[in-house]
Design an enzyme around this catalytic site. Structure first.
Site, PDB file in Angstrom:
ATOM      1  CB  SER A  62      -0.895   0.019   1.242  1.00 21.89           C
ATOM      2  OG  SER A  62      -1.568   1.252   1.284  1.00 21.89           O
ATOM      3  CB  SER A  75      -2.763   4.443   1.846  1.00 23.48           C
ATOM      4  OG  SER A  75      -3.536   4.024   0.744  1.00 23.48           O
ATOM      5  CE  LYS A 124     -12.645  -0.051  -1.698  1.00 23.89           C
ATOM      6  NZ  LYS A 124     -12.370   0.300  -3.063  1.00 23.89           N
ATOM      7  CG  ASP A 140     -12.635   3.896  -4.662  1.00 21.61           C
ATOM      8  OD1 ASP A 140     -11.577   4.449  -4.329  1.00 21.61           O
ATOM      9  OD2 ASP A 140     -12.931   2.738  -4.328  1.00 21.61           O
ATOM     10  N   GLY A 166     -14.112  -5.548 -16.504  1.00 17.65           N
ATOM     11  CA  GLY A 166     -14.189  -5.976 -15.106  1.00 17.65           C
ATOM     12  C   GLY A 166     -15.520  -5.554 -14.509  1.00 17.65           C
ATOM     13  N   GLY A 205     -16.072  -5.856 -10.813  1.00 16.97           N
ATOM     14  CA  GLY A 205     -15.930  -5.931  -9.360  1.00 16.97           C
ATOM     15  C   GLY A 205     -16.206  -4.577  -8.714  1.00 16.97           C
ATOM     16  N   GLY A 206     -15.602  -4.368  -7.535  1.00 14.70           N
ATOM     17  CA  GLY A 206     -15.872  -3.164  -6.748  1.00 14.70           C
ATOM     18  C   GLY A 206     -15.519  -1.873  -7.458  1.00 14.70           C
ATOM     19  CE1 TYR A 226      -1.133   1.691  -6.556  1.00 13.55           C
ATOM     20  CE2 TYR A 226      -3.450   1.805  -7.150  1.00 13.55           C
ATOM     21  CZ  TYR A 226      -2.473   1.507  -6.242  1.00 13.55           C
ATOM     22  OH  TYR A 226      -2.806   1.002  -5.017  1.00 13.55           O
ATOM     23  N   GLY A 236      -3.807   4.468 -13.030  1.00 10.20           N
ATOM     24  CA  GLY A 236      -4.652   4.959 -11.938  1.00 10.20           C
ATOM     25  C   GLY A 236      -3.922   5.652 -10.807  1.00 10.20           C
TER      26      GLY A 236
HETATM   27  P1  NAP Z   1     -12.342  -6.844  -7.718  1.00  7.52           P
HETATM   28  O1  NAP Z   1     -13.515  -6.351  -6.958  1.00  7.52           O
HETATM   29  O2  NAP Z   1     -11.673  -8.100  -7.303  1.00  7.52           O
HETATM   30  O3  NAP Z   1     -12.796  -6.985  -9.282  1.00  7.52           O
HETATM   31  C1  NAP Z   1     -11.888  -7.364 -10.279  1.00  7.52           C
HETATM   32  C2  NAP Z   1     -12.606  -7.692 -11.588  1.00  7.52           C
HETATM   33  O4  NAP Z   1     -11.617  -8.148 -12.521  1.00  7.52           O
HETATM   34  C3  NAP Z   1     -13.630  -8.821 -11.485  1.00  7.52           C
HETATM   35  O5  NAP Z   1     -14.617  -8.676 -12.482  1.00  7.52           O
HETATM   36  C4  NAP Z   1     -12.753 -10.039 -11.783  1.00  7.52           C
HETATM   37  O6  NAP Z   1     -13.466 -11.172 -12.239  1.00  7.52           O
HETATM   38  C5  NAP Z   1     -11.911  -9.499 -12.918  1.00  7.52           C
HETATM   39  N1  NAP Z   1     -10.685 -10.254 -13.081  1.00  7.52           N
HETATM   40  C6  NAP Z   1      -9.744 -10.510 -12.133  1.00  7.52           C
HETATM   41  N2  NAP Z   1      -8.736 -11.233 -12.655  1.00  7.52           N
HETATM   42  C7  NAP Z   1      -9.063 -11.454 -13.963  1.00  7.52           C
HETATM   43  C8  NAP Z   1      -8.441 -12.153 -15.029  1.00  7.52           C
HETATM   44  N3  NAP Z   1      -7.247 -12.747 -14.857  1.00  7.52           N
HETATM   45  N4  NAP Z   1      -9.057 -12.201 -16.226  1.00  7.52           N
HETATM   46  C9  NAP Z   1     -10.250 -11.583 -16.410  1.00  7.52           C
HETATM   47  N5  NAP Z   1     -10.901 -10.909 -15.442  1.00  7.52           N
HETATM   48  C10 NAP Z   1     -10.310 -10.843 -14.233  1.00  7.52           C
HETATM   49  O7  NAP Z   1     -11.186  -5.751  -7.734  1.00  7.52           O
HETATM   50  P2  NAP Z   1     -11.350  -4.145  -7.741  1.00  7.52           P
HETATM   51  O8  NAP Z   1     -11.423  -3.636  -6.357  1.00  7.52           O
HETATM   52  O9  NAP Z   1     -12.438  -3.782  -8.668  1.00  7.52           O
HETATM   53  O10 NAP Z   1      -9.923  -3.697  -8.309  1.00  7.52           O
HETATM   54  C11 NAP Z   1      -9.555  -3.925  -9.659  1.00  7.52           C
HETATM   55  C12 NAP Z   1      -8.213  -3.245  -9.921  1.00  7.52           C
HETATM   56  O11 NAP Z   1      -8.352  -1.840  -9.798  1.00  7.52           O
HETATM   57  C13 NAP Z   1      -7.118  -3.669  -8.929  1.00  7.52           C
HETATM   58  O12 NAP Z   1      -5.913  -3.823  -9.630  1.00  7.52           O
HETATM   59  C14 NAP Z   1      -7.024  -2.483  -7.987  1.00  7.52           C
HETATM   60  O13 NAP Z   1      -5.718  -2.334  -7.441  1.00  7.52           O
HETATM   61  C15 NAP Z   1      -7.354  -1.334  -8.924  1.00  7.52           C
HETATM   62  N6  NAP Z   1      -7.913  -0.167  -8.203  1.00  7.52           N
HETATM   63  C16 NAP Z   1      -7.262   1.014  -8.346  1.00  7.52           C
HETATM   64  C17 NAP Z   1      -7.765   2.141  -7.709  1.00  7.52           C
HETATM   65  C18 NAP Z   1      -7.036   3.449  -7.864  1.00  7.52           C
HETATM   66  O14 NAP Z   1      -7.228   4.341  -7.032  1.00  7.52           O
HETATM   67  N7  NAP Z   1      -6.255   3.607  -8.918  1.00  7.52           N
HETATM   68  C19 NAP Z   1      -8.935   2.070  -6.930  1.00  7.52           C
HETATM   69  C20 NAP Z   1      -9.582   0.826  -6.831  1.00  7.52           C
HETATM   70  C21 NAP Z   1      -9.052  -0.302  -7.464  1.00  7.52           C
HETATM   71  P3  NAP Z   1     -13.608 -12.442 -11.242  1.00  7.52           P
HETATM   72  O15 NAP Z   1     -14.494 -11.965 -10.136  1.00  7.52           O
HETATM   73  O16 NAP Z   1     -14.183 -13.476 -12.122  1.00  7.52           O
HETATM   74  O17 NAP Z   1     -12.221 -12.749 -10.763  1.00  7.52           O
END
Ligand code: NAP
Length: 281
Positions: free
Chosen positions: A14, A16, A68, A104, A131, A133-134, A228, A249
């Site tokens: 992290s 942060s 979260k 976010d 994607g 997810g969150g 990032y 990011g």
């Molecule tokens: P998350 O809730 O785990 O969601 C990830 C998504 O990506 C899900 O749909 C997941 O599908 C899919 N995925 C994961 N691995 C995959 C693969 N190998 N092939 C295809 N799809 C895949 O994660 P999140 O919180 O949304 O975070 C996603 C990314 O954004 C992370 O890298 C995080 O560090 C980054 N992020 C950055 C910031 C920023 O401030 N820049 C803020 C938030 C998040 P499944 O559920 O099927 O695995």
């Protein structure tokens, strides 16, 4: 002495603490930002930390994966944006209530403003989110409120459909797409903003990109990678090679942190100070 911190698991990488220590110093305050690495099996510890916020021992907490969503039932109230996203990343006390908020979406929009000139005035507003997810939820919620049409693609279509169902008032702006080469090829020329909200390409798997090999690039589109680390991801480099603007990011990370800090401390920090803190080793 101001006590801030982050609850999540795992947290070793992290950035942060660097950002928030710089924010405290810039605002002339003494304090610290602690990483509370707590696995889901150690849930009592999360309870304990939230009670410390209630008691004023801790002034503010951030929350990240995997807590979260799980923290929501432990809070007194959550803000409309946290409700829409279905996740909390910032916790603080206000008028005797333990509040959950989410910075976010606002952090993402602020960074788009910084990097994608004129994005609010595009005549056709078609975005693709990779994607479901969150963070995809945060990005989607931000874009639909700004009038964009958002297509969401992920390897599990059920997850995409679940995400869309969370925004019943905006269904006409939302569509799902299978994460397949042919489907993506068809939609590609119509897109103006493409966002990676998967961890694909994140360190150590830096050779991977969610933009499938050989997929044609749109003529004019902005590429935004939420990842990032590394600083320039394969997704971003591929878009730039195709002559398209692209950022990772890093800016969103700084913006969402600065917005959390403002909620806790009511001090707005110049973003350059926070970026500079990340360049220091
Ligand atoms: P998350 O809730 O785990 O969601 C990830 C998504 O990506 C899900 O749909 C997941 O599908 C899919 N995925 C994961 N691995 C995959 C693969 N190998 N092939 C295809 N799809 C895949 O994660 P999140 O919180 O949304 O975070 C996603 C990314 O954004 C992370 O890298 C995080 O560090 C980054 N992020 C950055 C910031 C920023 O401030 N820049 C803020 C938030 C998040 P499944 O559920 O099927 O695995």
């Amino acid at each position: 002495m101001i006590e801030l911190g982050l609850i999540g698991y795992p947290l070793e990488h992290s950035l942060s603490p660097q950002i928030h220590h710089a924010a405290l110093a810039t605002c002339g305050l003494k304090g610290r930002y602690t990483l509370f690495s707590i696995s889901p099996s150690n849930w009592d510890k999360v309870h304990e930390l939230l009670n410390q916020v209630r008691d004023g021992v801790i002034q503010g907490l951030n929350v990240t994966i995997p807590h979260k969503e799980a923290v929501i039932p432990l809070l007194d109230t959550i803000t409309p944006i946290a409700e829409a996203i279905g996740a909390v990343n910032t916790i603080f006390m206000q008028e005797d209530k333990l509040i959950g908020d989410n910075t976010d979406a606002a952090g993402f929009l602020a960074d788009l403003d910084n990097n994608f000139t004129g994005w609010r005035n595009e005549s056709t507003k078609n975005a693709l989110v990779l994607g479901a997810g969150g963070s995809a939820r945060a990005v989607t919620s931000a874009l639909i409120k700004e009038g964009w049409n958002v297509t969401i693609t992920a390897r599990r279509l059920g997850q995409v459909e679940g995400l869309i169902a969370q925004f019943p008032e905006h269904v006409s702006q939302l569509s799902s797409l299978e994460y397949l080469f042919d489907d993506l090829t068809e939609i590609s020329p119509t897109l103006h903003l493409i966002i990676n909200a998967t961890p694909i390409g994140m360190w150590p798997n830096i050779k991977n990109s969610p933009w499938l090999e050989g997929l044609p690039y749109p003529k004019r589109a902005f590429f935004y990678d939420l990842v990032y680390n590394p600083h320039d991801t394969r997704f971003v480099l591929g878009a730039r090679d195709a002559g398209l603007p692209a950022v990772t990011g890093f800016g969103m990370l700084v913006e969402q942190a600065a917005l959390s800090f403002e909620l806790w401390i009511k001090c707005s920090v110049p973003r350059e100070k926070l970026f500079a803190s990340l360049e220091e080793k």
